[in-house]
Write a protein that holds these residues in place. Sequence first.
Motif, PDB file in Angstrom:
ATOM      1  N   GLN A   1       0.839  -1.190   0.000  1.00  0.00           N
ATOM      2  CA  GLN A   1       0.000   0.000   0.000  1.00  0.00           C
ATOM      3  C   GLN A   1       0.878   1.246   0.000  1.00  0.00           C
ATOM      4  OE1 GLN A   1      -2.279   0.535   3.564  1.00  0.00           O
ATOM      5  NE2 GLN A   1      -3.591   2.085   2.696  1.00  0.00           N
ATOM      6  N   LYS A   2       0.598   2.162  -0.924  1.00  0.00           N
ATOM      7  CA  LYS A   2       1.328   3.410  -0.960  1.00  0.00           C
ATOM      8  C   LYS A   2       1.007   4.213   0.284  1.00  0.00           C
ATOM      9  CE  LYS A   2       2.965   3.087  -5.217  1.00  0.00           C
ATOM     10  NZ  LYS A   2       4.389   3.090  -5.544  1.00  0.00           N
ATOM     11  N   GLU A   3       1.996   5.030   0.726  1.00  0.00           N
ATOM     12  CA  GLU A   3       1.762   5.846   1.903  1.00  0.00           C
ATOM     13  C   GLU A   3       0.677   6.875   1.669  1.00  0.00           C
ATOM     14  OE1 GLU A   3       5.732   7.262   3.284  1.00  0.00           O
ATOM     15  OE2 GLU A   3       4.910   6.597   5.196  1.00  0.00           O
ATOM     16  N   VAL A   4       0.656   7.447   0.471  1.00  0.00           N
ATOM     17  CA  VAL A   4      -0.341   8.460   0.136  1.00  0.00           C
ATOM     18  C   VAL A   4      -0.984   8.097  -1.207  1.00  0.00           C
ATOM     19  CG1 VAL A   4      -0.765  10.899  -0.325  1.00  0.00           C
ATOM     20  CG2 VAL A   4       0.989  10.231   1.334  1.00  0.00           C
ATOM     21  N   GLU A   5      -2.296   8.011  -1.214  1.00  0.00           N
ATOM     22  CA  GLU A   5      -3.039   7.667  -2.425  1.00  0.00           C
ATOM     23  C   GLU A   5      -3.855   8.864  -2.890  1.00  0.00           C
ATOM     24  OE1 GLU A   5      -2.344   3.236  -2.581  1.00  0.00           O
ATOM     25  OE2 GLU A   5      -2.863   4.804  -4.021  1.00  0.00           O
ATOM     26  N   GLN A   6      -3.798   9.103  -4.208  1.00  0.00           N
ATOM     27  CA  GLN A   6      -4.542  10.230  -4.772  1.00  0.00           C
ATOM     28  C   GLN A   6      -4.994   9.829  -6.173  1.00  0.00           C
ATOM     29  OE1 GLN A   6      -2.217  13.889  -4.920  1.00  0.00           O
ATOM     30  NE2 GLN A   6      -4.043  15.116  -5.292  1.00  0.00           N
ATOM     31  N   ASP A   7      -6.254   9.997  -6.466  1.00  0.00           N
ATOM     32  CA  ASP A   7      -6.800   9.656  -7.773  1.00  0.00           C
ATOM     33  C   ASP A   7      -6.215  10.601  -8.820  1.00  0.00           C
ATOM     34  OD1 ASP A   7     -10.089   8.709  -8.888  1.00  0.00           O
ATOM     35  OD2 ASP A   7      -8.399   9.407 -10.089  1.00  0.00           O
ATOM     36  N   PRO A   8      -5.616  10.078  -9.895  1.00  0.00           N
ATOM     37  CA  PRO A   8      -4.962  10.958 -10.880  1.00  0.00           C
ATOM     38  C   PRO A   8      -5.916  11.755 -11.754  1.00  0.00           C
ATOM     39  CG  PRO A   8      -4.879   8.679 -11.586  1.00  0.00           C
ATOM     40  CD  PRO A   8      -5.429   8.666 -10.192  1.00  0.00           C
ATOM     41  N   GLY A   9      -7.217  11.367 -11.786  1.00  0.00           N
ATOM     42  CA  GLY A   9      -8.160  12.060 -12.658  1.00  0.00           C
ATOM     43  C   GLY A   9      -7.946  11.685 -14.116  1.00  0.00           C
ATOM     44  N   PRO A  10      -8.273  12.564 -15.071  1.00  0.00           N
ATOM     45  CA  PRO A  10      -8.664  13.943 -14.823  1.00  0.00           C
ATOM     46  C   PRO A  10     -10.083  14.091 -14.301  1.00  0.00           C
ATOM     47  CG  PRO A  10      -8.783  13.481 -17.165  1.00  0.00           C
ATOM     48  CD  PRO A  10      -8.215  12.248 -16.510  1.00  0.00           C
ATOM     49  N   LEU A  11     -10.285  15.157 -13.539  1.00  0.00           N
ATOM     50  CA  LEU A  11     -11.585  15.526 -13.027  1.00  0.00           C
ATOM     51  C   LEU A  11     -12.052  16.734 -13.831  1.00  0.00           C
ATOM     52  CD1 LEU A  11     -13.826  15.339 -10.871  1.00  0.00           C
ATOM     53  CD2 LEU A  11     -12.407  16.799  -9.404  1.00  0.00           C
ATOM     54  N   SER A  12     -13.118  16.570 -14.561  1.00  0.00           N
ATOM     55  CA  SER A  12     -13.628  17.642 -15.424  1.00  0.00           C
ATOM     56  C   SER A  12     -14.920  18.197 -14.851  1.00  0.00           C
ATOM     57  CB  SER A  12     -13.882  17.111 -16.845  1.00  0.00           C
ATOM     58  OG  SER A  12     -12.686  16.693 -17.440  1.00  0.00           O
ATOM     59  N   VAL A  13     -14.974  19.515 -14.674  1.00  0.00           N
ATOM     60  CA  VAL A  13     -16.157  20.164 -14.102  1.00  0.00           C
ATOM     61  C   VAL A  13     -16.460  21.436 -14.889  1.00  0.00           C
ATOM     62  CG1 VAL A  13     -15.641  19.268 -11.786  1.00  0.00           C
ATOM     63  CG2 VAL A  13     -14.863  21.556 -12.435  1.00  0.00           C
ATOM     64  N   PRO A  14     -17.701  21.904 -14.857  1.00  0.00           N
ATOM     65  CA  PRO A  14     -18.020  23.180 -15.488  1.00  0.00           C
ATOM     66  C   PRO A  14     -17.659  24.334 -14.561  1.00  0.00           C
ATOM     67  CG  PRO A  14     -20.001  22.213 -14.604  1.00  0.00           C
ATOM     68  CD  PRO A  14     -18.900  21.218 -14.367  1.00  0.00           C
ATOM     69  N   GLU A  15     -17.419  25.473 -15.140  1.00  0.00           N
ATOM     70  CA  GLU A  15     -17.126  26.682 -14.369  1.00  0.00           C
ATOM     71  C   GLU A  15     -18.231  26.930 -13.337  1.00  0.00           C
ATOM     72  OE1 GLU A  15     -16.506  30.010 -16.869  1.00  0.00           O
ATOM     73  OE2 GLU A  15     -16.213  31.439 -15.223  1.00  0.00           O
ATOM     74  N   GLY A  16     -17.830  27.292 -12.132  1.00  0.00           N
ATOM     75  CA  GLY A  16     -18.794  27.569 -11.080  1.00  0.00           C
ATOM     76  C   GLY A  16     -19.080  26.383 -10.176  1.00  0.00           C
ATOM     77  N   ALA A  17     -18.653  25.201 -10.555  1.00  0.00           N
ATOM     78  CA  ALA A  17     -18.905  23.999  -9.756  1.00  0.00           C
ATOM     79  C   ALA A  17     -18.071  23.999  -8.478  1.00  0.00           C
ATOM     80  CB  ALA A  17     -18.604  22.751 -10.581  1.00  0.00           C
ATOM     81  N   ILE A  18     -18.521  23.228  -7.512  1.00  0.00           N
ATOM     82  CA  ILE A  18     -17.727  22.974  -6.307  1.00  0.00           C
ATOM     83  C   ILE A  18     -16.900  21.718  -6.578  1.00  0.00           C
ATOM     84  CG2 ILE A  18     -17.770  22.348  -3.865  1.00  0.00           C
ATOM     85  CD1 ILE A  18     -20.419  23.888  -3.651  1.00  0.00           C
ATOM     86  N   VAL A  19     -15.613  21.835  -6.342  1.00  0.00           N
ATOM     87  CA  VAL A  19     -14.695  20.729  -6.617  1.00  0.00           C
ATOM     88  C   VAL A  19     -14.223  20.128  -5.297  1.00  0.00           C
ATOM     89  CG1 VAL A  19     -12.443  20.118  -7.589  1.00  0.00           C
ATOM     90  CG2 VAL A  19     -13.913  21.781  -8.775  1.00  0.00           C
ATOM     91  N   SER A  20     -14.163  18.820  -5.257  1.00  0.00           N
ATOM     92  CA  SER A  20     -13.641  18.109  -4.095  1.00  0.00           C
ATOM     93  C   SER A  20     -12.472  17.233  -4.534  1.00  0.00           C
ATOM     94  CB  SER A  20     -14.738  17.237  -3.474  1.00  0.00           C
ATOM     95  OG  SER A  20     -14.211  16.428  -2.452  1.00  0.00           O
ATOM     96  N   LEU A  21     -11.321  17.484  -3.953  1.00  0.00           N
ATOM     97  CA  LEU A  21     -10.116  16.708  -4.228  1.00  0.00           C
ATOM     98  C   LEU A  21      -9.698  16.005  -2.944  1.00  0.00           C
ATOM     99  CD1 LEU A  21      -8.321  19.577  -6.160  1.00  0.00           C
ATOM    100  CD2 LEU A  21      -9.348  17.550  -7.197  1.00  0.00           C
ATOM    101  N   ASN A  22      -9.242  14.774  -3.060  1.00  0.00           N
ATOM    102  CA  ASN A  22      -9.023  13.981  -1.855  1.00  0.00           C
ATOM    103  C   ASN A  22      -7.737  13.177  -1.891  1.00  0.00           C
ATOM    104  OD1 ASN A  22     -11.905  14.486  -0.980  1.00  0.00           O
ATOM    105  ND2 ASN A  22     -12.256  13.343  -2.873  1.00  0.00           N
TER     106      ASN A  22
END
Lengths: 112, 113
Positions: A1-22
């Motif tokens: 298991q990696k020490e830190v895991e992060q989804d590489p995406g890409p995460l595509s959203v429209p302007e004005g959206a609320i974005v959640s990165l984890n």
Amino acid sequence: QKEVEQDPGPLSVPEGAIVSLNCTYSNSAFQYFMWYRQYSRKGPELLMYTYSSGNKEDGRFTAQVDKSSKYISLFIRDSQPSDSATYLCAMSRGSGYSTLTFGKGTMLLVSP
Amino acid sequence: DADVTQTPRNRITKTGKRIMLECSQTKGHDRMYWYRQDPGLGLRLIYYSFDVKDINKGEISDGYSVSRQAQAKFSLSLESAIPNQTALYFCATSGGDRGRGAFFGQGTRLTVV
């Protein structure tokens, strides 16, 4: 298991959206948590940093740490096309001679 | 002017050549780091130095060496460059407030042909 895991995406959203990165992590000794923003072909830029659990807000950005779940988040409100970048989480034990451990980054694309 | 300056910004070199990447900082930080970044692999620590007389290997130090010439200067050398050392290299610094993380230079794009 990696020490830190992060989804590489890409995460595509429209302007004005609320974005959640984890990120999730496995080392319970981590105490300091940071978020970096990296534009293409540029150096990572420190966006926010927090200590231990809790929330921290800076303008449109909110960093959240849940040490009990080993889970950190970055929220971006009213996202803008200029927010399009790769976001890296980083963390450290904070002891005298510790170094930063980075996630691999999530690419965010905000379309107009 | 940038707080953390890397030179050169771009470099193409041939296999087997020795190459040095330089980093200087005006932040007054005592700690300096060299990272490389590859697509899909993220940032990986090569070497780090907590003060002028301190040098430590990071995650991927094989094939690299460093020199801390002064508090403000930290150079990275590739003794005999090979194509899989083609990457984006970053220098970073950090100070006494460890919770504030590290500050990065603009990077050096190195291509080994």
